[in-house]
Design an enzyme around this catalytic site. Structure first.
Site, PDB file in Angstrom:
ATOM      1  N   CYS A  16       4.761  67.306  -6.387  1.00 24.06           N
ATOM      2  CA  CYS A  16       5.128  68.517  -5.510  1.00 24.06           C
ATOM      3  C   CYS A  16       5.868  69.314  -6.209  1.00 24.06           C
ATOM      4  O   CYS A  16       7.024  69.895  -5.694  1.00 24.06           O
ATOM      5  CB  CYS A  16       6.547  67.993  -4.281  1.00 24.06           C
ATOM      6  SG  CYS A  16       7.994  67.225  -5.407  1.00 24.06           S
ATOM      7  N   ALA A  42       8.241  54.799  -3.386  1.00 22.39           N
ATOM      8  CA  ALA A  42       9.678  55.261  -3.574  1.00 22.39           C
ATOM      9  C   ALA A  42       9.300  56.554  -2.556  1.00 22.39           C
ATOM     10  O   ALA A  42       8.831  57.387  -3.647  1.00 22.39           O
ATOM     11  CB  ALA A  42      10.913  54.851  -4.507  1.00 22.39           C
ATOM     12  N   GLY A  65       8.955  56.107   0.433  1.00 21.50           N
ATOM     13  CA  GLY A  65       7.607  55.478   1.335  1.00 21.50           C
ATOM     14  C   GLY A  65       6.881  55.546   2.157  1.00 21.50           C
ATOM     15  O   GLY A  65       6.283  54.958   2.746  1.00 21.50           O
TER      16      GLY A  65
END
Length: 432
Positions: A230, A110, A112
């Site tokens: 990230c 998620a 996506g």
């Protein structure tokens, strides 16, 4: 930007051009999209001037920088012609080199963005498993899969550890975009900055190691694994990569780190590994209860012959009277929390077939027998859930704008009744 003292000190000690990094955090975040090449070519997308393009993203196919503030409000977004994706985040999926016909897993999928890159690379062939542990995020993932018209994906909601035994050695390629401390998102997501702490960095690094252990068990020998975050912390990035090599039988092939003051994008880390040991898993045996009810299947085939110019490829499954078209050779779904399997075709009710929204989004635009092309004003009205004029034959039809499906309608005379699901309607949104 006001940064935590401990974070500022760490970056200053690690990064030779730290001041340039600190300065760039006061600039606006960079925006980007990725074209859904399963529905539209990049050439056509660019020629239609759907968005204000500001150059191509160099590390990913079909990815572009944009100047638009709210691309998700436009009609092309509803048609699934593109996915809004932060440019640096697009660097990880291409490393996996997913191909048609393979078995691919996105373990922490998620919302996506990377999943859609994998789907594009697989071109509807093979089995793409998209897993998300958190139910609310898994639901968003499933919605994006539907909007983008992905036909060969199975969306699961499970803890990675619970999937280990079932899929041991089964996947050719696995992407792990692991939950992290989010240091690369500070200027894009204020919550990441507010939640940062050294303790959270340590917690994330430990959690990532556990996720990778599950992923390695599900990867076949010779399979490829991409690990991405990230964030910038070495504990979560380079140090973890070294542990994966030392403890998990992986070979590091490539390692990349993107900094927002050096590239046009936010912060991202990606590493590519090869699994050099382990055992192949025997093929998962098919479950007996997956085949579709013969009478319901016949009702669908009759509808398909009238609604589509060419039949769809795949295996028919039924859950109650709901029919799904899934990739050939799909593993048994029993015992898994499945949010989406292939394409939900629709439901048989009273001997008639009621098509689902997912069917309209998954069918190639040239394959509809009955298409109702809408003007811009009519398309916006349709997305608000309103009835619109019909210029097509009677019965079920695809509501189209610019040649691309927005959903379904049922035409009767000069009016098309709106069949867009209520949850997708843009209530209150007027013409811009």
């Amino acid at each position: 930007m006001k940064l935590p003292a401990a974070y500022r000190a760490r970056i200053a000690g690690e990064l030779p051009d730290a001041e340039a990094y600190f300065a760039c955090l006061d600039a606006p975040p960079v925006k980007g999209v990725r074209v859904n090449t399963r529905k539209i070519s990049c050439e056509e997308f660019l020629s239609k001037r759907i968005l204000n393009i500001d150059g191509a993203v160099p590390w990913a196919d079909a990815a572009y920088y944009i100047r638009d503030e709210k691309p998700g409000r436009g009609i092309p977004f509803a048609a699934g012609l593109f996915y809004v994706q932060e440019p640096s985040a697009a660097c990880a999926a291409p490393l996996l080199q997913a191909s048609p016909g393979e078995r691919v897993l996105d373990l922490c999928a998620a919302p996506g963005g990377k999943s859609m890159q994998l789907a594009a690379a697989m071109k509807g062939e093979g089995i793409l498993v998209l897993n998300e542990k958190i139910p609310s995020r898994a639901a968003i993932l499933s919605e994006n899969v539907e909007r983008m018209g992905v036909t060969n994906a199975v969306v699961l909601c499970a803890d990675p550890e619970s999937l280990e035994e079932r899929f041991a050695g089964w996947f050719d390629k696995i992407l792990v975009d692991a939950p992290c401390s989010g240091e690369g998102m500070f200027r894009k997501e204020p919550a990441a900055l507010a939640e940062w702490s050294e303790a959270n960095v340590a917690m994330c690094a430990d959690r990532q190691k556990k996720i990778i252990k599950s992923a390695v068990k599900m990867l076949r020998p010779g399979g490829r694994l991409v690990y991405s975050t990230c964030t910038f912390s070495r504990e979560e990035d380079e140090n973890n990569a070294a542990r994966f090599v030392e403890e998990d039988g992986l070979t590091l092939l490539e390692e990349h780190k993107l900094w927002p003051h050096r590239v046009r994008g936010e912060g991202h880390y990606a590493a590519l590994f090869l699994k050099t040991g382990g055992e192949e898993m025997a093929p998962i045996r098919r479950a007996k209860n997956l085949s579709a009810d013969k009478r319901d299947a016949a009702v669908w085939r009759a509808f398909e012959g009238e609604f589509l110019k060419a039949p769809l490829r795949g295996e028919l499954l039924s859950f109650g009277h709901a029919l799904y078209l899934v990739p050939e050779g799909l593993f048994p779904l029993a015992g898994l929390k499945v949010l989406r399997a292939g394409v939900r075709l629709g439901e048989v009710s009273g001997g008639r077939f009621e098509p689902a929204h997912a069917l309209a989004m998954a069918v190639q635009r040239e394959n509809f027998c009955n298409a109702n092309e809408l003007t811009e004003e009519e398309a916006r009205a349709y997305l608000r859930g309103e009835e619109v004029p019909a210029s097509c034959g009677k019965g079920w039809c695809a509501a189209m704008y610019g040649g691309f499906a927005l959903g379904l309608g049922k035409a009767s005379g000069v009016v098309m009744k709106n069949k867009l699901p209520k949850a997708l309607r843009r209530v209150g949104q007027r013409a811009e």
